[in-house]
Design an enzyme around this catalytic site. Sequence first.
Site, PDB file in Angstrom:
ATOM      1  N   LYS A  10      15.915  -7.205 -25.766  1.00 45.92           N
ATOM      2  CA  LYS A  10      16.566  -8.431 -26.222  1.00 45.92           C
ATOM      3  C   LYS A  10      16.106  -9.633 -25.380  1.00 45.92           C
ATOM      4  O   LYS A  10      15.473  -9.455 -24.328  1.00 45.92           O
ATOM      5  CB  LYS A  10      18.080  -8.233 -26.141  1.00 45.92           C
ATOM      6  CG  LYS A  10      18.608  -7.176 -27.124  1.00 45.92           C
ATOM      7  CD  LYS A  10      20.100  -6.953 -26.896  1.00 45.92           C
ATOM      8  CE  LYS A  10      20.728  -6.067 -27.937  1.00 45.92           C
ATOM      9  NZ  LYS A  10      22.172  -5.863 -27.661  1.00 45.92           N
ATOM     10  N   TYR A  50      21.922  -7.371 -37.759  1.00 46.59           N
ATOM     11  CA  TYR A  50      23.289  -7.119 -37.300  1.00 46.59           C
ATOM     12  C   TYR A  50      24.331  -7.264 -38.416  1.00 46.59           C
ATOM     13  O   TYR A  50      25.493  -7.551 -38.133  1.00 46.59           O
ATOM     14  CB  TYR A  50      23.616  -8.028 -36.119  1.00 46.59           C
ATOM     15  CG  TYR A  50      22.978  -7.528 -34.825  1.00 46.59           C
ATOM     16  CD1 TYR A  50      23.345  -6.299 -34.273  1.00 46.59           C
ATOM     17  CD2 TYR A  50      22.004  -8.272 -34.154  1.00 46.59           C
ATOM     18  CE1 TYR A  50      22.763  -5.821 -33.101  1.00 46.59           C
ATOM     19  CE2 TYR A  50      21.423  -7.802 -32.968  1.00 46.59           C
ATOM     20  CZ  TYR A  50      21.819  -6.581 -32.457  1.00 46.59           C
ATOM     21  OH  TYR A  50      21.250  -6.109 -31.286  1.00 46.59           O
ATOM     22  N   PHE A  58      32.724 -11.236 -31.967  1.00 45.56           N
ATOM     23  CA  PHE A  58      31.543 -11.519 -31.154  1.00 45.56           C
ATOM     24  C   PHE A  58      30.297 -11.824 -31.992  1.00 45.56           C
ATOM     25  O   PHE A  58      29.257 -12.168 -31.442  1.00 45.56           O
ATOM     26  CB  PHE A  58      31.260 -10.365 -30.181  1.00 45.56           C
ATOM     27  CG  PHE A  58      30.959  -9.030 -30.819  1.00 45.56           C
ATOM     28  CD1 PHE A  58      29.669  -8.728 -31.250  1.00 45.56           C
ATOM     29  CD2 PHE A  58      31.953  -8.065 -30.982  1.00 45.56           C
ATOM     30  CE1 PHE A  58      29.373  -7.500 -31.826  1.00 45.56           C
ATOM     31  CE2 PHE A  58      31.662  -6.831 -31.561  1.00 45.56           C
ATOM     32  CZ  PHE A  58      30.368  -6.550 -31.992  1.00 45.56           C
ATOM     33  N   ARG A  86      19.056   6.428 -26.953  1.00 45.50           N
ATOM     34  CA  ARG A  86      20.391   5.818 -26.759  1.00 45.50           C
ATOM     35  C   ARG A  86      20.960   6.276 -25.412  1.00 45.50           C
ATOM     36  O   ARG A  86      21.607   5.517 -24.711  1.00 45.50           O
ATOM     37  CB  ARG A  86      21.352   6.238 -27.888  1.00 45.50           C
ATOM     38  CG  ARG A  86      20.998   5.703 -29.252  1.00 45.50           C
ATOM     39  CD  ARG A  86      21.555   4.346 -29.539  1.00 45.50           C
ATOM     40  NE  ARG A  86      23.002   4.259 -29.531  1.00 45.50           N
ATOM     41  CZ  ARG A  86      23.683   3.153 -29.834  1.00 45.50           C
ATOM     42  NH1 ARG A  86      23.038   2.034 -30.153  1.00 45.50           N
ATOM     43  NH2 ARG A  86      24.992   3.125 -29.804  1.00 45.50           N
ATOM     44  N   THR A  92      27.093   0.659 -24.280  1.00 46.33           N
ATOM     45  CA  THR A  92      27.069  -0.785 -24.573  1.00 46.33           C
ATOM     46  C   THR A  92      27.641  -1.580 -23.406  1.00 46.33           C
ATOM     47  O   THR A  92      27.128  -2.641 -23.052  1.00 46.33           O
ATOM     48  CB  THR A  92      27.914  -1.059 -25.848  1.00 46.33           C
ATOM     49  OG1 THR A  92      27.545  -0.129 -26.864  1.00 46.33           O
ATOM     50  CG2 THR A  92      27.719  -2.480 -26.339  1.00 46.33           C
ATOM     51  N   ARG A 103      20.860   0.162 -19.095  1.00 47.34           N
ATOM     52  CA  ARG A 103      21.963  -0.812 -19.025  1.00 47.34           C
ATOM     53  C   ARG A 103      22.698  -0.738 -17.685  1.00 47.34           C
ATOM     54  O   ARG A 103      23.145  -1.751 -17.168  1.00 47.34           O
ATOM     55  CB  ARG A 103      22.907  -0.612 -20.213  1.00 47.34           C
ATOM     56  CG  ARG A 103      22.309  -1.182 -21.501  1.00 47.34           C
ATOM     57  CD  ARG A 103      23.076  -0.745 -22.706  1.00 47.34           C
ATOM     58  NE  ARG A 103      22.705  -1.495 -23.903  1.00 47.34           N
ATOM     59  CZ  ARG A 103      23.115  -1.173 -25.127  1.00 47.34           C
ATOM     60  NH1 ARG A 103      23.900  -0.119 -25.296  1.00 47.34           N
ATOM     61  NH2 ARG A 103      22.748  -1.877 -26.170  1.00 47.34           N
ATOM     62  N   ASN A 113      23.167  -7.205 -22.823  1.00 43.48           N
ATOM     63  CA  ASN A 113      22.924  -5.836 -22.352  1.00 43.48           C
ATOM     64  C   ASN A 113      21.475  -5.358 -22.551  1.00 43.48           C
ATOM     65  O   ASN A 113      21.201  -4.188 -22.682  1.00 43.48           O
ATOM     66  CB  ASN A 113      23.942  -4.875 -22.967  1.00 43.48           C
ATOM     67  CG  ASN A 113      23.903  -4.903 -24.478  1.00 43.48           C
ATOM     68  OD1 ASN A 113      22.990  -5.457 -25.075  1.00 43.48           O
ATOM     69  ND2 ASN A 113      24.888  -4.289 -25.100  1.00 43.48           N
ATOM     70  N   HIS A 116      18.289  -2.935 -27.393  1.00 43.85           N
ATOM     71  CA  HIS A 116      18.882  -2.392 -28.616  1.00 43.85           C
ATOM     72  C   HIS A 116      18.159  -1.100 -28.982  1.00 43.85           C
ATOM     73  O   HIS A 116      16.944  -1.001 -28.801  1.00 43.85           O
ATOM     74  CB  HIS A 116      18.726  -3.381 -29.786  1.00 43.85           C
ATOM     75  CG  HIS A 116      19.016  -2.743 -31.109  1.00 43.85           C
ATOM     76  ND1 HIS A 116      20.297  -2.607 -31.596  1.00 43.85           N
ATOM     77  CD2 HIS A 116      18.199  -2.132 -32.011  1.00 43.85           C
ATOM     78  CE1 HIS A 116      20.252  -1.950 -32.749  1.00 43.85           C
ATOM     79  NE2 HIS A 116      18.993  -1.651 -33.030  1.00 43.85           N
ATOM     80  N   GLU A 127      16.178  -0.510 -39.786  1.00 44.81           N
ATOM     81  CA  GLU A 127      15.755  -1.487 -38.784  1.00 44.81           C
ATOM     82  C   GLU A 127      14.231  -1.561 -38.661  1.00 44.81           C
ATOM     83  O   GLU A 127      13.665  -2.643 -38.521  1.00 44.81           O
ATOM     84  CB  GLU A 127      16.421  -1.165 -37.439  1.00 44.81           C
ATOM     85  CG  GLU A 127      17.923  -1.416 -37.496  1.00 44.81           C
ATOM     86  CD  GLU A 127      18.708  -0.813 -36.325  1.00 44.81           C
ATOM     87  OE1 GLU A 127      18.096  -0.276 -35.389  1.00 44.81           O
ATOM     88  OE2 GLU A 127      19.956  -0.881 -36.380  1.00 44.81           O
TER      89      GLU A 127
HETATM   90  P1  IDP Z   1      24.997  -1.089 -29.248  1.00 47.01           P
HETATM   91  O1  IDP Z   1      23.997  -2.198 -29.004  1.00 47.01           O
HETATM   92  O2  IDP Z   1      25.248  -0.288 -28.005  1.00 47.01           O
HETATM   93  O3  IDP Z   1      24.675  -0.244 -30.444  1.00 47.01           O
HETATM   94  P2  IDP Z   1      27.064  -2.366 -30.880  1.00 47.01           P
HETATM   95  O4  IDP Z   1      28.507  -2.018 -30.833  1.00 47.01           O
HETATM   96  O5  IDP Z   1      26.275  -1.945 -32.080  1.00 47.01           O
HETATM   97  O6  IDP Z   1      26.407  -1.819 -29.529  1.00 47.01           O
HETATM   98  O7  IDP Z   1      26.969  -3.944 -30.704  1.00 47.01           O
HETATM   99  C1  IDP Z   1      25.760  -4.636 -30.933  1.00 47.01           C
HETATM  100  C2  IDP Z   1      25.581  -5.664 -29.861  1.00 47.01           C
HETATM  101  O8  IDP Z   1      26.584  -6.672 -29.978  1.00 47.01           O
HETATM  102  C3  IDP Z   1      25.755  -5.154 -28.409  1.00 47.01           C
HETATM  103  O9  IDP Z   1      24.619  -4.519 -27.905  1.00 47.01           O
HETATM  104  C4  IDP Z   1      26.089  -6.414 -27.657  1.00 47.01           C
HETATM  105  O10 IDP Z   1      24.942  -7.228 -27.415  1.00 47.01           O
HETATM  106  C5  IDP Z   1      26.985  -7.129 -28.684  1.00 47.01           C
HETATM  107  N1  IDP Z   1      28.408  -6.775 -28.484  1.00 47.01           N
HETATM  108  C6  IDP Z   1      29.023  -5.620 -28.804  1.00 47.01           C
HETATM  109  N2  IDP Z   1      30.327  -5.638 -28.509  1.00 47.01           N
HETATM  110  C7  IDP Z   1      30.545  -6.863 -27.985  1.00 47.01           C
HETATM  111  C8  IDP Z   1      31.728  -7.503 -27.476  1.00 47.01           C
HETATM  112  O11 IDP Z   1      32.835  -6.941 -27.464  1.00 47.01           O
HETATM  113  N3  IDP Z   1      31.549  -8.763 -26.995  1.00 47.01           N
HETATM  114  C9  IDP Z   1      30.353  -9.408 -26.993  1.00 47.01           C
HETATM  115  N4  IDP Z   1      29.223  -8.835 -27.466  1.00 47.01           N
HETATM  116  C10 IDP Z   1      29.319  -7.576 -27.949  1.00 47.01           C
HETATM  117 MG    MG Z   2      24.651  -0.705 -32.505  1.00 50.11          MG
END
Ligand code: IDP
Ligand code: MG
Length: 153
Positions: A10, A50, A58, A86, A92, A103, A113, A116, A127
């Site tokens: 990212k 997304y 968010f 993963r 996350t 991470r 973070n 992806h 994707e």
């Molecule tokens: P992942 O990237 O581990 O699959 P997802 O739940 O799919 O996590 O969320 C996608 C992305 O959205 C996360 O990697 C992060 O950048 C952002 N994100 C997820 N949850 C939050 C939150 O609670 N606050 C702010 N950003 C979030």
């Molecule tokens: Mg995800």
Amino acid sequence: MTERTFIAIKPDGVKRNLIGRIITKFEEKGYKIIGLKLLLPTLELAEKHYAEHKGKPFYPRLIEYITSGPIVAMVIEGDNVIAESRRMMGSTKPEEAEAGTIRFEYAINKEYNIIHGSDCVESAEREIAIYFKEEELCPNWTTMLEMIMNNGK
Ligand code: IDP
Ligand code: MG
């Protein structure tokens, strides 16, 4: 089973000069890179990627974040690579990420973070198709590991 997954470094990973370190982890693990490019995601691309998060609190910040600078988009191939990559990324939320994961080592918080990775076969296919045309992928090359293993046969 051999799978393909979509991985993206990212904008925060790129801005913090972590491209090489992250790619190295996948190379060292033995995965095969079959697609790789640097690109600045458009709003349209980020929204497509997304779509599942649309409507969440968010979401607007996530779209702003992912369009804030170039990302490194990759397709990697390997045995069980979707779940395993993963696991290499970690949770996350960096505070819940296991020691040694990407991470855990680099992410600042659950929002910024670094990386992806697709979470299942269907997401991976979806994707990969968003970011790469079929002709941009180079699936037909042999890693040294594969060469050595095939010589033994
Ligand atoms: P992942 O990237 O581990 O699959 P997802 O739940 O799919 O996590 O969320 C996608 C992305 O959205 C996360 O990697 C992060 O950048 C952002 N994100 C997820 N949850 C939050 C939150 O609670 N606050 C702010 N950003 C979030
Ligand atoms: Mg995800």
